[in-house]
Design an enzyme around this catalytic site. Structure first.
Site, PDB file in Angstrom:
ATOM      1  N   ASP A  38     -10.646   6.553  -4.819  1.00  0.00           N
ATOM      2  CA  ASP A  38     -10.248   5.992  -6.192  1.00  0.00           C
ATOM      3  C   ASP A  38     -11.320   5.315  -6.613  1.00  0.00           C
ATOM      4  O   ASP A  38     -12.639   6.395  -6.318  1.00  0.00           O
ATOM      5  CB  ASP A  38      -9.965   4.319  -5.849  1.00  0.00           C
ATOM      6  CG  ASP A  38      -9.131   3.559  -6.912  1.00  0.00           C
ATOM      7  OD1 ASP A  38      -7.634   3.442  -7.154  1.00  0.00           O
ATOM      8  OD2 ASP A  38      -9.513   3.793  -7.937  1.00  0.00           O
ATOM      9  N   LYS A  43     -13.298  -1.913  -5.984  1.00  0.00           N
ATOM     10  CA  LYS A  43     -12.043  -1.670  -5.256  1.00  0.00           C
ATOM     11  C   LYS A  43     -11.767  -0.957  -3.538  1.00  0.00           C
ATOM     12  O   LYS A  43     -11.214  -1.176  -2.585  1.00  0.00           O
ATOM     13  CB  LYS A  43     -11.085  -0.741  -6.510  1.00  0.00           C
ATOM     14  CG  LYS A  43      -8.908  -1.534  -5.615  1.00  0.00           C
ATOM     15  CD  LYS A  43      -8.309  -0.527  -7.215  1.00  0.00           C
ATOM     16  CE  LYS A  43      -6.896  -0.291  -7.041  1.00  0.00           C
ATOM     17  NZ  LYS A  43      -6.736   0.123  -8.195  1.00  0.00           N
ATOM     18  N   LEU A 157      10.341   3.022  -3.721  1.00  0.00           N
ATOM     19  CA  LEU A 157       9.739   1.600  -3.419  1.00  0.00           C
ATOM     20  C   LEU A 157       9.712   0.404  -4.110  1.00  0.00           C
ATOM     21  O   LEU A 157       9.556   0.669  -5.756  1.00  0.00           O
ATOM     22  CB  LEU A 157       8.345   1.682  -3.256  1.00  0.00           C
ATOM     23  CG  LEU A 157       7.890   2.219  -2.215  1.00  0.00           C
ATOM     24  CD1 LEU A 157       6.546   2.769  -1.839  1.00  0.00           C
ATOM     25  CD2 LEU A 157       8.510   2.625  -1.154  1.00  0.00           C
ATOM     26  N   GLU A 159       8.217  -2.989  -5.893  1.00  0.00           N
ATOM     27  CA  GLU A 159       7.422  -3.920  -4.826  1.00  0.00           C
ATOM     28  C   GLU A 159       8.200  -5.211  -4.736  1.00  0.00           C
ATOM     29  O   GLU A 159       9.223  -5.556  -5.048  1.00  0.00           O
ATOM     30  CB  GLU A 159       6.990  -4.520  -7.064  1.00  0.00           C
ATOM     31  CG  GLU A 159       5.828  -3.897  -7.440  1.00  0.00           C
ATOM     32  CD  GLU A 159       5.403  -4.015  -8.855  1.00  0.00           C
ATOM     33  OE1 GLU A 159       5.326  -5.004  -8.940  1.00  0.00           O
ATOM     34  OE2 GLU A 159       5.303  -2.949  -9.393  1.00  0.00           O
ATOM     35  N   ASN A 213      16.487   5.640 -11.471  1.00  0.00           N
ATOM     36  CA  ASN A 213      16.004   4.340 -12.001  1.00  0.00           C
ATOM     37  C   ASN A 213      16.644   3.889 -13.406  1.00  0.00           C
ATOM     38  O   ASN A 213      16.679   2.645 -13.307  1.00  0.00           O
ATOM     39  CB  ASN A 213      13.850   4.400 -11.979  1.00  0.00           C
ATOM     40  CG  ASN A 213      13.159   3.700 -11.029  1.00  0.00           C
ATOM     41  OD1 ASN A 213      14.284   3.050 -10.354  1.00  0.00           O
ATOM     42  ND2 ASN A 213      12.280   3.634 -11.237  1.00  0.00           N
ATOM     43  N   GLY A 255      20.778 -11.748 -14.976  1.00  0.00           N
ATOM     44  CA  GLY A 255      19.910 -12.723 -14.960  1.00  0.00           C
ATOM     45  C   GLY A 255      19.378 -12.530 -16.155  1.00  0.00           C
ATOM     46  O   GLY A 255      20.190 -12.058 -17.623  1.00  0.00           O
ATOM     47  N   GLY A 259      12.608  -6.055 -15.649  1.00  0.00           N
ATOM     48  CA  GLY A 259      11.082  -5.631 -16.015  1.00  0.00           C
ATOM     49  C   GLY A 259       9.983  -5.400 -15.046  1.00  0.00           C
ATOM     50  O   GLY A 259      11.173  -4.118 -14.730  1.00  0.00           O
ATOM     51  N   CYS A 262       7.865  -0.845 -13.875  1.00  0.00           N
ATOM     52  CA  CYS A 262       8.943   0.671 -13.918  1.00  0.00           C
ATOM     53  C   CYS A 262      10.045   0.560 -14.216  1.00  0.00           C
ATOM     54  O   CYS A 262      10.174   2.235 -15.663  1.00  0.00           O
ATOM     55  CB  CYS A 262       9.209   0.849 -12.004  1.00  0.00           C
ATOM     56  SG  CYS A 262       7.883   0.476 -11.289  1.00  0.00           S
TER      57      CYS A 262
HETATM   58  C1  UGA Z   1      12.218  -0.156  -8.972  1.00  0.00           C
HETATM   59  C2  UGA Z   1      13.512   0.882  -8.761  1.00  0.00           C
HETATM   60  O1  UGA Z   1      14.386  -0.769  -7.730  1.00  0.00           O
HETATM   61  C3  UGA Z   1      12.830   0.911  -7.073  1.00  0.00           C
HETATM   62  O2  UGA Z   1      13.654   2.006  -6.277  1.00  0.00           O
HETATM   63  C4  UGA Z   1      11.752   2.281  -7.741  1.00  0.00           C
HETATM   64  O3  UGA Z   1      10.557   2.712  -6.893  1.00  0.00           O
HETATM   65  C5  UGA Z   1      10.560   1.310  -8.210  1.00  0.00           C
HETATM   66  O4  UGA Z   1      11.256   0.399  -9.197  1.00  0.00           O
HETATM   67  C6  UGA Z   1       9.187   2.716  -9.220  1.00  0.00           C
HETATM   68  O5  UGA Z   1       9.758   3.330  -9.967  1.00  0.00           O
HETATM   69  O6  UGA Z   1       8.203   2.372  -8.867  1.00  0.00           O
HETATM   70  P1  UGA Z   1      10.556  -2.722  -8.646  1.00  0.00           P
HETATM   71  O7  UGA Z   1      10.322  -2.492 -10.410  1.00  0.00           O
HETATM   72  O8  UGA Z   1       9.885  -2.590  -8.156  1.00  0.00           O
HETATM   73  O9  UGA Z   1      11.746  -0.905  -8.428  1.00  0.00           O
HETATM   74  O10 UGA Z   1      11.694  -3.360  -9.025  1.00  0.00           O
HETATM   75  P2  UGA Z   1      13.606  -3.807  -9.047  1.00  0.00           P
HETATM   76  O11 UGA Z   1      13.279  -4.844  -7.399  1.00  0.00           O
HETATM   77  O12 UGA Z   1      13.894  -2.223  -9.201  1.00  0.00           O
HETATM   78  O13 UGA Z   1      14.176  -4.790  -9.757  1.00  0.00           O
HETATM   79  C7  UGA Z   1      13.288  -4.285 -11.675  1.00  0.00           C
HETATM   80  C8  UGA Z   1      13.376  -5.375 -12.262  1.00  0.00           C
HETATM   81  O14 UGA Z   1      15.456  -5.689 -12.119  1.00  0.00           O
HETATM   82  C9  UGA Z   1      13.375  -7.148 -11.584  1.00  0.00           C
HETATM   83  O15 UGA Z   1      12.969  -7.779 -13.665  1.00  0.00           O
HETATM   84  C10 UGA Z   1      14.448  -7.702 -11.660  1.00  0.00           C
HETATM   85  O16 UGA Z   1      14.303  -8.896 -11.866  1.00  0.00           O
HETATM   86  C11 UGA Z   1      15.448  -6.710 -12.740  1.00  0.00           C
HETATM   87  N1  UGA Z   1      16.841  -6.661 -11.341  1.00  0.00           N
HETATM   88  C12 UGA Z   1      16.601  -6.678 -10.041  1.00  0.00           C
HETATM   89  C13 UGA Z   1      17.930  -7.847 -12.022  1.00  0.00           C
HETATM   90  O17 UGA Z   1      17.536  -8.108 -13.413  1.00  0.00           O
HETATM   91  N2  UGA Z   1      18.980  -7.656 -11.966  1.00  0.00           N
HETATM   92  C14 UGA Z   1      19.095  -7.182 -10.496  1.00  0.00           C
HETATM   93  O18 UGA Z   1      20.435  -7.147 -10.039  1.00  0.00           O
HETATM   94  C15 UGA Z   1      17.868  -5.937 -10.068  1.00  0.00           C
END
Ligand code: UGA
Length: 489
Positions: A38, A43, A157, A159, A213, A255, A259, A262
């Protein structure tokens, strides 16, 4: 069942953000040797002491366990010389036109070009638009005329559960252009079960990430839009049926919208890719529009119940974009707070982990509380924004007794109406009306029409960018949150 390792690979990982750090530590757990690079010396110094720049459950312990296999450095040139494989996992922030800014990726490619002395596989790990591997190849070739390969290995992945997602994936997608690169990448993932590995060409791998995604974001917006169209219906029953029908696990939670770093970014970038390729897709536009509306859906409800919001005290439980992370990027709480404040409301908020991070975004525009119940004390309304486990453990009667006005807006359906006796409880999509069979048919048809339109748009794009559409669709459907039956044949 993990296989025994034959070959260990030395990997240089450029970028120690969420993706680079988690991937580096997990690849070490798979038996590889990792050199994390990095440009941020502070960091790197902290990481050498085991101090992580992010909150990600389980990552600290895994790092500690694998410290003997991981080196942290700011010396990119040396890392390139010592590595067999070089991962690019630097940031790709959104630009005003929706496209991803690839400057950091380009810079790393330049450093590689200037320092590479023998064959290596360069792997795009950051989420990058289709065609980026070609760009990386071109940049490196400007400085280096020897043999090398560029591969795409998108990350899937989440978060908050990134370590588990890495070690127990739905699929590992490897896009390669030569047998040599394939064999080395299979060594990198040598400890992963064979049936989890999907090998494609480079462009298809690049496209699978965006297609997946964007589809996940699309399904969230689809169910959230149902709550907007049918405000008095119980949509949670409907989504349960939909999940069963398409054999999909873990998504479709209604919901306050999505956000994070990603979905919002990737949907915009994918839309941009469609636009530059001259392909129209109305549904992609709608994903973001519906999501923006959803973030502030409780504002009219609260205005309706409380009247003028001037100096009304609104309590927020949760600030992070989702639980188990301190990430505030594109968090729905930010849009909600901004709108409530513009109407004169006083906000008091609490988040178990994200408050330090939230202060960078909100400064002193709101009051931060030190625990859940104190937040609710004397509030005119409570909005639950993030479904942290800690909030699920709260006793409904304690919340009720502390509110000065009986109004709870539950943005993540943490509780249910029958948990409360003295307050007005409003969930999302948890109205009392049941959908008739006719209405259900309309909803299901609409869902499958939407997925068909999406598939059609993907077909058009794949043929424009020379990706293999069968692989793209297959790669999407291997995601258990998308499932094998999302397209009606
Ligand atoms: C997302 C994808 O799920 C991963 O597979 C991908 O690798 C990642 O982006 C990336 O591109 O790096 P992430 O953003 O960490 O992962 O989180 P998610 O758990 O997918 O949730 C994303 C958002 O959607 C959150 O705000 C969550 O509250 C919302 N969400 C998720 C919903 O409103 N409903 C759901 O059923 C699932």
């Amino acid at each position: 069942m993990m296989k025994l390792r034959d070959n260990m690979v030395t990997i240089a990982m450029f970028g120690t953000g969420y993706v680079g750090l988690t991937t580096g530590v997990c690849l070490a757990e798979l038996g590889n040797t990792i050199i994390c690079v990095d440009i941020d010396a502070q960091k790197i110094n902290n990481l050498k002491k085991g101090i992580l720049p992010i909150y990600e459950p389980g990552l600290d312990k895994l790092l500690e366990k694998n410290l003997d296999k991981i080196e942290f450095t700011t010396d990119g040139a040396q890392a390139i010389k010592n590595a067999d494989v070089i991962f690019i996992a630097v940031g790709t922030p959104s630009q005003s036109d929706g496209s991803a800014n690839l400057d950091y990726v380009r810079n790393v490619a330049k450093i590689i070009g200037k320092n590479i002395e023998s064959y290596k596989v360069i792997v795009d790990k950051s989420t990058v638009p289709v065609g980026t591997a070609d760009m990386v190849r071109d940049v490196i070739s400007t400085y280096y005329s020897g043999d090398f390969d560029v591969a795409s290995n998108p990350e899937f992945l989440k978060e908050g559960s990134a370590v588990d997602d890495f070690l127990n994936p739905d699929r590992v997608c490897i896009g390669v252009a030569s047998k040599k690169a394939k064999s080395i990448m299979l060594d990198v993932y040598g400890n992963m079960p064979d049936d989890k590995i999907m090998v494609t060409d480079v462009k298809s791998a690049e496209m699978i990430k965006y297609a997946s995604n964007t589809f996940l974001a699309l399904s969230i917006s689809f169910v959230n839009e149902l709550t907007q169209i049918y405000p008095n219906h119980n949509i949670r029953h409907v989504t349960a049926q939909m999940k069963e029908t398409i054999n999909q696990k873990g998504f479709f939670n209604i919901g306050l919208g999505f956000g994070g770093s990603c979905f919002p970014k990737d949907v915009k970038e994918f839309l941009h890719t469609f636009n530059v390729n001259g392909i129209e897709s109305e549904i992609l536009d709608k994903i973001i529009t519906v999501n923006e509306k959803q973030k502030t859906r409780f504002v009219p409800v609260i205005k309706d119940k409380l009247g003028n919001l001037e100096n009304k005290k609104i309590a927020l439980l949760g600030l992070a974009f989702k639980p188990n992370t301190d990430d505030m990027r594109e968090a729905p709480s930010l849009a909600l707070i901004s709108q409530l404040k513009s109407l004169g409301a006083q906000i008091i908020a609490y988040d178990p982990i994200a408050m330090t991070e939230a202060k960078h975004y909100l400064n002193d525009s709101i009051e931060f509380s030190s625990n859940s119940l104190e937040t609710v004390d004397g509030a005119d309304a409570l909005i639950i924004v993030t479904e942290w486990e800690e909030f699920k453990q709260l006793k409904p009667e304690e919340i009720e007794s502390r509110l000065s006005n009986p109004l709870i807006c539950d943005g993540r359906n943490v509780f249910s109406e029958d948990a409360f006796s003295q307050v007005t409880y409003i969930g999302v999509g948890s109205g009392k009306q049941k959908m008739t069979d006719e209405e259900l048919t309309v909803v299901f048809n609409s869902f499958f029409n939407t997925t068909a339109l999406y598939k059609d748009a993907l077909h058009q794009l794949a043929s424009k960018v020379s990706a293999n559409i069968e692989d793209v669709i297959h790669g999407m459907m291997l995601d258990s949150r998308i499932g094998p039956n999302v397209f009606r044949e």
